[in-house]
Design an enzyme around this catalytic site. Structure first.
Site, PDB file in Angstrom:
ATOM      1  N   TRP A   1       1.240  -1.523  -0.310  1.00  0.00           N
ATOM      2  CA  TRP A   1       0.178  -1.846  -1.260  1.00  0.00           C
ATOM      3  C   TRP A   1       0.559  -3.100  -2.031  1.00  0.00           C
ATOM      4  O   TRP A   1       1.681  -3.230  -2.510  1.00  0.00           O
ATOM      5  CB  TRP A   1      -0.036  -0.683  -2.229  1.00  0.00           C
ATOM      6  CG  TRP A   1      -0.731   0.476  -1.604  1.00  0.00           C
ATOM      7  CD1 TRP A   1      -0.141   1.570  -1.026  1.00  0.00           C
ATOM      8  CD2 TRP A   1      -2.144   0.646  -1.464  1.00  0.00           C
ATOM      9  NE1 TRP A   1      -1.104   2.416  -0.543  1.00  0.00           N
ATOM     10  CE2 TRP A   1      -2.362   1.871  -0.809  1.00  0.00           C
ATOM     11  CE3 TRP A   1      -3.246  -0.116  -1.837  1.00  0.00           C
ATOM     12  CZ2 TRP A   1      -3.619   2.355  -0.506  1.00  0.00           C
ATOM     13  CZ3 TRP A   1      -4.511   0.375  -1.539  1.00  0.00           C
ATOM     14  CH2 TRP A   1      -4.687   1.590  -0.885  1.00  0.00           C
TER      15      TRP A   1
ATOM     16  N   ALA B   1       4.393   3.250  -2.362  1.00  0.00           N
ATOM     17  CA  ALA B   1       5.544   3.561  -3.204  1.00  0.00           C
ATOM     18  C   ALA B   1       6.030   5.000  -3.014  1.00  0.00           C
ATOM     19  O   ALA B   1       7.229   5.269  -3.038  1.00  0.00           O
ATOM     20  CB  ALA B   1       5.184   3.312  -4.666  1.00  0.00           C
TER      21      ALA B   1
ATOM     22  N   GLU C   1       6.331   6.812  -0.544  1.00  0.00           N
ATOM     23  CA  GLU C   1       7.173   7.027   0.639  1.00  0.00           C
ATOM     24  C   GLU C   1       8.575   6.443   0.490  1.00  0.00           C
ATOM     25  O   GLU C   1       9.450   6.693   1.321  1.00  0.00           O
ATOM     26  CB  GLU C   1       6.490   6.427   1.876  1.00  0.00           C
ATOM     27  CG  GLU C   1       5.244   7.157   2.318  1.00  0.00           C
ATOM     28  CD  GLU C   1       3.992   6.828   1.501  1.00  0.00           C
ATOM     29  OE1 GLU C   1       3.046   7.617   1.536  1.00  0.00           O
ATOM     30  OE2 GLU C   1       3.959   5.767   0.812  1.00  0.00           O
TER      31      GLU C   1
ATOM     32  N   VAL D   1       2.813  -0.320  -8.534  1.00  0.00           N
ATOM     33  CA  VAL D   1       1.946   0.845  -8.720  1.00  0.00           C
ATOM     34  C   VAL D   1       1.000   0.502  -9.863  1.00  0.00           C
ATOM     35  O   VAL D   1       1.425   0.408 -11.010  1.00  0.00           O
ATOM     36  CB  VAL D   1       2.767   2.111  -9.038  1.00  0.00           C
ATOM     37  CG1 VAL D   1       1.851   3.322  -9.193  1.00  0.00           C
ATOM     38  CG2 VAL D   1       3.814   2.352  -7.961  1.00  0.00           C
TER      39      VAL D   1
ATOM     40  N   ARG E   1      -3.447   8.317 -12.216  1.00  0.00           N
ATOM     41  CA  ARG E   1      -2.615   8.763 -11.109  1.00  0.00           C
ATOM     42  C   ARG E   1      -1.346   7.923 -11.021  1.00  0.00           C
ATOM     43  O   ARG E   1      -0.292   8.404 -10.648  1.00  0.00           O
ATOM     44  CB  ARG E   1      -3.408   8.673  -9.802  1.00  0.00           C
ATOM     45  CG  ARG E   1      -2.643   9.125  -8.596  1.00  0.00           C
ATOM     46  CD  ARG E   1      -3.536   9.045  -7.349  1.00  0.00           C
ATOM     47  NE  ARG E   1      -2.792   9.404  -6.178  1.00  0.00           N
ATOM     48  CZ  ARG E   1      -2.114   8.545  -5.432  1.00  0.00           C
ATOM     49  NH1 ARG E   1      -2.075   7.282  -5.734  1.00  0.00           N
ATOM     50  NH2 ARG E   1      -1.463   8.962  -4.361  1.00  0.00           N
TER      51      ARG E   1
ATOM     52  N   SER F   1      15.683   0.210  -7.973  1.00  0.00           N
ATOM     53  CA  SER F   1      14.223   0.170  -8.020  1.00  0.00           C
ATOM     54  C   SER F   1      13.715  -1.183  -8.502  1.00  0.00           C
ATOM     55  O   SER F   1      14.129  -1.672  -9.546  1.00  0.00           O
ATOM     56  CB  SER F   1      13.716   1.259  -8.961  1.00  0.00           C
ATOM     57  OG  SER F   1      12.312   1.158  -9.100  1.00  0.00           O
TER      58      SER F   1
ATOM     59  N   HIS G   1      -3.149 -13.082 -13.008  1.00  0.00           N
ATOM     60  CA  HIS G   1      -2.255 -11.927 -12.873  1.00  0.00           C
ATOM     61  C   HIS G   1      -1.466 -11.980 -11.574  1.00  0.00           C
ATOM     62  O   HIS G   1      -0.279 -11.632 -11.554  1.00  0.00           O
ATOM     63  CB  HIS G   1      -3.045 -10.624 -12.957  1.00  0.00           C
ATOM     64  CG  HIS G   1      -3.239 -10.148 -14.355  1.00  0.00           C
ATOM     65  ND1 HIS G   1      -3.604  -8.859 -14.648  1.00  0.00           N
ATOM     66  CD2 HIS G   1      -3.123 -10.780 -15.546  1.00  0.00           C
ATOM     67  CE1 HIS G   1      -3.702  -8.713 -15.953  1.00  0.00           C
ATOM     68  NE2 HIS G   1      -3.426  -9.870 -16.519  1.00  0.00           N
TER      69      HIS G   1
END
Length: 152
Positions: free
Chosen positions: A21, A50, A52, A75, A82, A107, A121
């Site tokens: 994504w 993310a 997975e 994310v 969510r 991470s 952005h």
């Protein structure tokens, strides 16, 4: 064979996991990672999203091939909250993978509260992911030195 010669012969490898994504942004973390650690020392793995990444990180860690594993994802808030649950599960899962295997799992997973697919952005987050990729690579090298000190 001397210790110095043995260490010269061993080749340190790193794994880098990328969530699919927002790949145009997430891929920039790998760019930053490769600014610190040479591309030929990195194995790159793509996962759908993310969520997975923790299982992939654990699967890679148990192979014993990698000094460290970095996992990158973006994310975003889709308006239904969510993302908070996903982000928490991902970060906790990555930490758990590292704790269970003894392999550092780093991470590069970001969860901005205000992300819109505008040029502004997109530019900000692409640049930010390059920086975060470099920081993950630096952390991987530092934790490697720490672990080497423990072995004495």
């Amino acid at each position: 064979m001397s210790r110095k010669r043995r260490s010269h012969m061993t080749h340190t490898r790193y794994a880098f996991i990328k969530a699919g994504w927002h790949a145009d942004i997430v891929d920039q973390a790998l760019v930053g990672f490769q600014q610190i650690i040479p591309a030929e020392d990195i194995d790159v793995f793509d996962v759908p999203g993310a969520f997975e990444m923790p299982l992939a990180a654990k699967d890679l860690a148990v192979t014993g091939k990698y000094a460290a594993i970095a996992a990158a994802a973006l994310v975003v808030d889709g308006g239904i909250y969510r993302h908070d649950f996903v982000a928490q599960a991902v970060v906790s899962g990555l930490m758990q993978a590292g704790l269970e295997t003894g392999v550092p799992v780093l991470s590069v997973s970001l969860t901005p509260h205000h992300f819109q697919e505008t040029d502004h952005h997109m530019t900000i987050y692409r640049e930010h992911f390059v920086l975060k990729g470099r920081e993950a690579a630096e952390a991987a090298l530092k934790i490697g030195k720490f672990k080497a000190q423990l072995k004495g």
